[in-house]
Design an enzyme around this catalytic site. Sequence first.
Site, PDB file in Angstrom:
ATOM      1  CB  CYS A 203     -25.027  39.164 -28.664  1.00 19.28           C
ATOM      2  SG  CYS A 203     -25.016  40.660 -29.585  1.00 19.28           S
TER       3      CYS A 203
ATOM      4  CB  CYS B 118     -20.579  42.661 -31.510  1.00 22.02           C
ATOM      5  SG  CYS B 118     -22.128  42.797 -30.563  1.00 22.02           S
TER       6      CYS B 118
END
Length: 446
Positions: free
Chosen positions: A366, A188
Site C-alpha cells: 500500500c 486499498c
Amino acid sequence: MMSTKLLVGASRKSVTKSFSTSSASLGRHYKLLIVGSGSGGCATASKFSRKLGAGHVGIIEPKDDHYYQPWFTLVGGGIKKVEDSGKKMSEVIPKKADWLKTTAEAFDPKNCTVTTATGEEIKYDFLVMACGLQLNFNLIKGLPEGFDKDPMLCSNYDYEYVQKTWPAIQKFKGGNAIFTLPNTPVKCAGAPQKIMYLAEEAWQKSGVRNKSTVMYNTSLSVLFGVKKYAAGLHKVVDSRNIKINYQRNLIEVNTDKREAIFQKLDSPGETQTYKYDFMHITPPMSTPDPVRKSCLVDEAGYVDVDQGTLQHKKYPNIFAIGDCFNAPTSKTAAAAASQSGYLEKNLTAVMNGKPAYVKYDGYTSCPLITGREKCIMAEFNYDSLPLETFPLDQGKERRSMYHVKKDIIPMIYWNMMLKGYWNGPAAYRKLMHLGTDGPEKEKDSY
C-alpha cells in the site's frame, strides 16, 4: 509434470464436443473459465491462454473499460487526468482468450457450470473467481443520489464521483472536511487516507487550512494495521493537526443540512452527527450479489479459499484471486500480482492431477501517499510483518517511493502484470537483500 500440449489436447476434445451439440442450453465449454477481468483476472487469462492456446480460456466480463484504480487517488488529488486511467477492455483481455461480454448470475460447482445473464450455461473444467468487489453506496442512507445534490460530496472509488474530488477540494473554503472508512473490507484501505493528505496539503497552499478541521472518521480502532507504518502515519497526522475519530461508521448523509450520521461502533446503538463542508466517502463493499448469494462463499460472503494455495476449500477445481476471497490480506493490485504467481503454479499442478503445493504468504503493498512528492511504501504479509523490497526504511516519507508509486508501478501494471509477466517484487526483494526476504522482524501487528 504433464506437458502443456497434453493439457490442450484434453481440453480440445471437450470443447469440440460442446460446440458440436445442438442443445443451446449446454453452452460453451472451457478448460479454464475466469469470472472477472480486473487485474487478477487479466493476469490469469494471459498466463493460461499462453499455456493452453486459443479457444480454451474464457473470461466473463460485462464492462467495456478497464481502469487502473490506484490512479484514482492521483486524479482526486489533481495530479493525473481521469481519461488516462483506463483502456478499452478489448486491449487488455488477451487475444487467445474468449471474451464473454456478460455477467455471471449463478454458479453450480457440482456440475461445473456458470449461468450468465443471457441464460447460457458455460461449462468449465477449472474456474477462477476474479470478480472483485462491488461498491454499495446504497447502504448509506441518502446515497448515491446525494452525490448529484451536493458538489462537496465525492469519492475516489467511482469513475464518475472521482471527477468531483479535485473540484470540491478547490471549492472548499473552510469548515469541517471529513474522510470516511466503512465497516467492511474495501479495496486499498489506505486510499481514504491518501486523498486526505493530498487535500490537506492543497488547503495549506490555498490558505484555507487555518479555517478548517480535517477529520478521518474510521470504523477501525487503529490508524493502520501494521505498527511500523502506523507510527509513521501518526507522525504525519500529528504534525498536520488532523483529527482521528475511531470506530465511526457512516450510515446516513443529509445533504439538505450537510450532516453526516455515524454509528458509534464502540457504543452499540448510539450515533453521532457531524456537520460537513466537504466529505470524501469510501462506500461499504462486498462481493458482487450473485457471488455473495452463491454456495462458493463463507458466512461473510467472500469466496472460501485456503489462504495459502488459493484453492477453494470445498471444490478443488476452483481457485480465486484478488479482492473477492476471504484470506486476511489487504485488497490491492499488488496483492493480486503476487497471488497470480502462486495461482499459476497451483492451478497448473491441479490441472496435471497433482496437489497444490506453493503457499502464498499474504504479501501486499500500500503506497501511502502523504503529499505531492511524499510516500510511505507499506509492504507486509499475512502476519502484518513488514516485507519491504528496498534496502531502506520504508516506514518514513520518501520522495523516491512517491515516484515508484506515481511513475513506475503504473508502467509495470499495464506492460507486465496484465500480460501475466509480473508476479510481484519477491525476486527483486531477495536480490536487494542479498538472497533473503530482508532482516528478521518480530510480529508487528496490533
